[in-house]
Design a protein around this motif. Structure first.
Motif, PDB file in Angstrom:
ATOM      1  N   LEU A 315       0.865  -1.177   0.000  1.00  0.00           N
ATOM      2  CA  LEU A 315       0.000   0.000   0.000  1.00  0.00           C
ATOM      3  C   LEU A 315       0.898   1.222   0.000  1.00  0.00           C
ATOM      4  O   LEU A 315       1.544   1.542   1.004  1.00  0.00           O
ATOM      5  CB  LEU A 315      -0.930   0.001   1.210  1.00  0.00           C
ATOM      6  CG  LEU A 315      -2.183  -0.875   1.119  1.00  0.00           C
ATOM      7  CD1 LEU A 315      -3.035  -0.473  -0.076  1.00  0.00           C
ATOM      8  CD2 LEU A 315      -1.835  -2.345   1.060  1.00  0.00           C
ATOM      9  N   TYR A 316       0.950   1.886  -1.143  1.00  0.00           N
ATOM     10  CA  TYR A 316       1.889   2.986  -1.368  1.00  0.00           C
ATOM     11  C   TYR A 316       1.151   4.313  -1.294  1.00  0.00           C
ATOM     12  O   TYR A 316       0.055   4.475  -1.856  1.00  0.00           O
ATOM     13  CB  TYR A 316       2.554   2.823  -2.730  1.00  0.00           C
ATOM     14  CG  TYR A 316       3.465   3.950  -3.133  1.00  0.00           C
ATOM     15  CD1 TYR A 316       4.559   4.295  -2.350  1.00  0.00           C
ATOM     16  CD2 TYR A 316       3.253   4.663  -4.313  1.00  0.00           C
ATOM     17  CE1 TYR A 316       5.414   5.333  -2.723  1.00  0.00           C
ATOM     18  CE2 TYR A 316       4.093   5.688  -4.698  1.00  0.00           C
ATOM     19  CZ  TYR A 316       5.172   6.020  -3.894  1.00  0.00           C
ATOM     20  OH  TYR A 316       6.008   7.048  -4.274  1.00  0.00           O
ATOM     21  N   LEU A 317       1.754   5.279  -0.611  1.00  0.00           N
ATOM     22  CA  LEU A 317       1.181   6.611  -0.465  1.00  0.00           C
ATOM     23  C   LEU A 317       2.148   7.632  -1.042  1.00  0.00           C
ATOM     24  O   LEU A 317       3.366   7.535  -0.850  1.00  0.00           O
ATOM     25  CB  LEU A 317       0.921   6.916   1.010  1.00  0.00           C
ATOM     26  CG  LEU A 317       0.046   5.889   1.751  1.00  0.00           C
ATOM     27  CD1 LEU A 317       0.054   6.150   3.242  1.00  0.00           C
ATOM     28  CD2 LEU A 317      -1.371   5.911   1.210  1.00  0.00           C
ATOM     29  N   ASN A 318       1.603   8.611  -1.758  1.00  0.00           N
ATOM     30  CA  ASN A 318       2.442   9.694  -2.274  1.00  0.00           C
ATOM     31  C   ASN A 318       1.671  10.999  -2.275  1.00  0.00           C
ATOM     32  O   ASN A 318       0.437  11.030  -2.121  1.00  0.00           O
ATOM     33  CB  ASN A 318       3.001   9.367  -3.662  1.00  0.00           C
ATOM     34  CG  ASN A 318       1.923   9.122  -4.717  1.00  0.00           C
ATOM     35  OD1 ASN A 318       0.729   9.256  -4.467  1.00  0.00           O
ATOM     36  ND2 ASN A 318       2.349   8.738  -5.899  1.00  0.00           N
ATOM     37  N   SER A 319       2.393  12.088  -2.432  1.00  0.00           N
ATOM     38  CA  SER A 319       1.774  13.413  -2.406  1.00  0.00           C
ATOM     39  C   SER A 319       2.649  14.391  -3.161  1.00  0.00           C
ATOM     40  O   SER A 319       3.888  14.283  -3.146  1.00  0.00           O
ATOM     41  CB  SER A 319       1.573  13.888  -0.959  1.00  0.00           C
ATOM     42  OG  SER A 319       0.884  15.119  -0.927  1.00  0.00           O
ATOM     43  N   ASN A 320       2.001  15.345  -3.842  1.00  0.00           N
ATOM     44  CA  ASN A 320       2.733  16.363  -4.600  1.00  0.00           C
ATOM     45  C   ASN A 320       1.779  17.518  -4.856  1.00  0.00           C
ATOM     46  O   ASN A 320       0.716  17.335  -5.447  1.00  0.00           O
ATOM     47  CB  ASN A 320       3.246  15.785  -5.921  1.00  0.00           C
ATOM     48  CG  ASN A 320       4.190  16.718  -6.643  1.00  0.00           C
ATOM     49  OD1 ASN A 320       4.013  17.935  -6.648  1.00  0.00           O
ATOM     50  ND2 ASN A 320       5.213  16.138  -7.277  1.00  0.00           N
ATOM     51  N   SER A 321       2.163  18.716  -4.428  1.00  0.00           N
ATOM     52  CA  SER A 321       1.278  19.880  -4.596  1.00  0.00           C
ATOM     53  C   SER A 321       1.026  20.190  -6.063  1.00  0.00           C
ATOM     54  O   SER A 321      -0.003  20.774  -6.411  1.00  0.00           O
ATOM     55  CB  SER A 321       1.876  21.096  -3.887  1.00  0.00           C
ATOM     56  OG  SER A 321       3.171  21.388  -4.395  1.00  0.00           O
TER      57      SER A 321
END
Length: 661
Positions: A315-321
């Motif tokens: 379960l991979y989580l990522n974020s980028n504005s």
């Protein structure tokens, strides 16, 4: 650190519940990444690594909270705790009754707790006094690694010798996300879109089956008139490595299911199953009857033992504005991470001894060639070739208990199957453009560390004579045939940039009765075009008032000279079948007994579930020369069972061969 640097001190400093390793090197204070921590309370345990926090209930092992990127809980807080993240299984003692759902959970145990890794276990153990419970032991594992934006989960499932009969229909892991947060879903590069809300399904109109709902008053007015159906988003195992959702928060957060390998999934590379769908829901399904029917239900007989490791999945989580206006940024990053996970398989971190590490596995390589219609061998390029438990030709697509290991051949037909668990296997293959299934003559015994070179292998596909005519392309699907537009009352289901999924539309089967209201399909060899004139599914005809009748298609062709003393062959490859009975007659539609019948076949429901293929069938039909005539001939194909709109077959490929050679 350089060799001359001296490590003065190593200790842990805690900042707002996040633990870091503080290194003092040559008098300089260097803060390394946060360490992994377990926080165990009476009713819950939290795994954290400074990037993500995952909370699970004790003793049940339900994932109740996932915090990441400043969001306190990505999971559906409006749901009860056991309906947010969980493993479950559907089972029964007979296929005639509806399967019972059981959550896999029980005793909690810490398996590993270090600065770099935490692994926890939730075990369930069956005994004979639990006569009404699922006779299966399960050990669910959750793993968190340092510097890793996400977590892993896997399961060890086991039956002991002497245990009672049981059927397992579905085994999966499920995560349900915040519905007010996640709206954008991605399944592949082409299949991405803004999704309906759960309330849109509640206010919509249920169609022919409960999964299909017409959106009559959706929250997003752009979706009005579309149909939502979770089966739109199914994928073949071979194509399903990553899928998930992107949130509308600032910055956006991606929640991704990464399946790094298929060895633990049933049915081989062409088995289709669900991925993500409205909820928002993220799934990884390891056992199911979807697009297959009873053949993929695991049927354990009385006393039959079994053990298998399912996963790990990530379960991979990522974020980028920057993804606020372009969620594809997070999708592309998820694909990069997926490639890393695939390259890391088999993982080296699972603690369970049941999970087989790379040094305990073997390798098989070789080259596959094809000898079909000429004396010249050709390379089996871009074919799928794999090891699966011993069985008949093509049995891998129905195999549901053991492990399978598949790869693609290169342009020259070369293949290398790596990281194979020790056991006895058969080698199977299917090659695009070539009819049928290959099976190597001998068993393949893989042992730890073995490297087996099978050399050059030759596939002689089914053929008894020269090709007189053919319809379609042998690729195990009906995708090359005519697929109509949906009924006009339904808007076309589209993805980003107006990309259409041609066959993943609701109600396509209804269009046969529109196009052929009285007379059935007629195909003239030599003048008809199968991409325009051969309907993708041989279905029943709706004559109104929910009444359906059988349909008979005609193939009309000319033969200059027929050898009445010889036998011809009609090859029929089916891409799918649902409660059908295909009958074949030659030049006499009225003869009572058909010259060939399949009997009742199929339960994959691929027609209703927009699958374009289900399980593969191949029939080599001997045609006596005296059934054919010089000049014009007609083959009558009758789908004889007609009680509902979903019964029928999808053809993959048809070929008439000349006299046996």
């Amino acid at each position: 650190m350089g060799k001359n640097m001296q490590l003065s001190l190593l200790y842990v400093v805690e900042f707002t519940m996040v633990a870091f390793t503080l290194l003092v090197v040559d008098g300089q204070r260097l803060i390394e990444s946060p360490i992994v921590r377990l926080d165990i309370q009476t009713n819950q345990v939290t795994m954290s690594n400074g990037i993500v926090n995952v909370t699970l209930s004790i003793p049940y092992g339900f994932v109740t909270s996932i915090s990441y990127g400043g969001v306190n809980n990505l999971l559906a807080t409006q749901n009860v705790e056991k309906d947010r993240g969980y493993w479950d299984i559907f089972w029964n003692r007979t296929t005639s009754k509806r399967a019972r759902k059981k959550f896999l959970e029980n005793n909690f145990e810490v398996i590993m707790d270090t600065e770099n890794q935490a692994e926890i276990s939730f075990k369930s153990t069956w005994n004979a006094s639990q006569s009404d419970e699922l006779p299966l032991n399960s050990d669910l594992r959750f793993v968190m690694l340092r510097d890793t934006p996400g977590f892993y989960t896997y399961a060890i499932v086991e039956r002991l010798e002497g245990w009672p009969l049981v059927y397992i229909e579905n085994l999966r892991v499920v995560f349900k996300l915040q519905q007010d947060m996640f709206h954008y879903m991605a399944i592949s590069d082409e299949r991405q879109r803004i999704m309906p809300m759960p309330v849109d399904r509640e206010t919509g109109k249920v169609l022919d089956y409960k999964e299909a709902v017409l959106l009559t008053n959706p929250t997003n007015p752009n979706l009005k008139g579309e149909v939502d159906d979770k089966y739109f988003y199914a994928s073949d195992n071979k194509d399903d490595r990553v899928h998930g959702w992107v949130s509308s928060t600032n910055p956006p957060v991606g929640f991704w299911m990464i399946i790094p390998n298929d060895e633990f999934r049933t049915g081989g590379p062409y088995k289709q199953d669900l991925t993500s769908h409205v909820g928002p829901t993220v799934l990884s399904i390891f056992v199911s009857r979807h697009f297959a029917g009873d053949d993929l239900v695991i049927k354990f007989q009385q006393g039959e033992p079994w053990k298998k490791v399912i996963g790990p999945v990530f379960l991979y989580l990522n974020s980028n504005s920057s993804a606020m206006d372009n969620p594809i940024i997070l999708w592309d990053d998820a694909k990069r991470r997926m490639n890393q996970e695939v390259a890391s398989w088999p993982y080296d971190f699972p603690v369970s001894e049941e999970y087989i590490k790379s040094n305990q596995r073997g390798m098989v390589r070789g080259q596959l060639l094809v000898n079909d219609s000429s004396m010249t061998l050709v390379s089996a390029s871009n074919g799928y070739i794999g090891l699966a438990p011993p069985g008949d030709v093509g049995s891998w697509q129905r195999e549901n208990k053991g492990y399978q290991f598949w790869t693609k051949t290169d342009a020259m037909g070369n293949f290398t199957i790596q990281n194979v668990i020790s056991d006895k296997y058969n080698l199977y293959a299917t090659v695009p453009g070539i009819m049928g299934d290959y099976k190597y003559t001998f068993d393949v015994q893989v042992t730890p560390g073995s490297s087996i070179d099978l050399g050059s292998l030759v596939y002689n596909p089914p053929r008894n004579g020269a090709t007189l005519w053919e319809i379609g392309v042998p690729d195990r699907t009906a995708a090359e045939f005519f697929v109509p537009t949906p009924p006009p009352e339904f808007n076309t289901h589209v993805y980003q940039n107006n990309v259409e999924s041609i066959f993943r539309q609701y109600g396509l089967w209804e269009q046969y009765s529109v196009l052929y209201p009285e007379n059935d399909l007629v195909y003239n060899v030599g003048t008809s075009n199968y991409s325009k004139d051969w309907f993708f599914a041989h279905v029943t005809r709706n004559i109104g008032n929910k009444t359906y009748i059988s349909t008979t298609w005609k193939i009309i062709f000319d033969l200059e000279i027929v050898d009445n003393a010889s036998n011809y062959t009609l090859q029929i490859a089916l891409a799918a079948a649902q409660g059908a009975k295909l009958q074949v007659r030659f030049n006499d539609e009225k003869v009572v007994e058909p010259h060939f019948t399949t009997g009742k076949i199929g339960g994959d429901n691929a027609i209703a579930r927009h699958g374009i293929h289900g399980l593969y069938f191949l029939y080599s039909i001997e045609v006596k020369g005296n059934l054919l005539v010089n000049g014009t001939n007609t083959i009558f194909l009758t789908q004889a069972i007609a009680t509902n709109p979903f019964q029928g077959v999808m053809y993959d490929y048809l070929r008439l061969e000349g006299p046996h050679q």
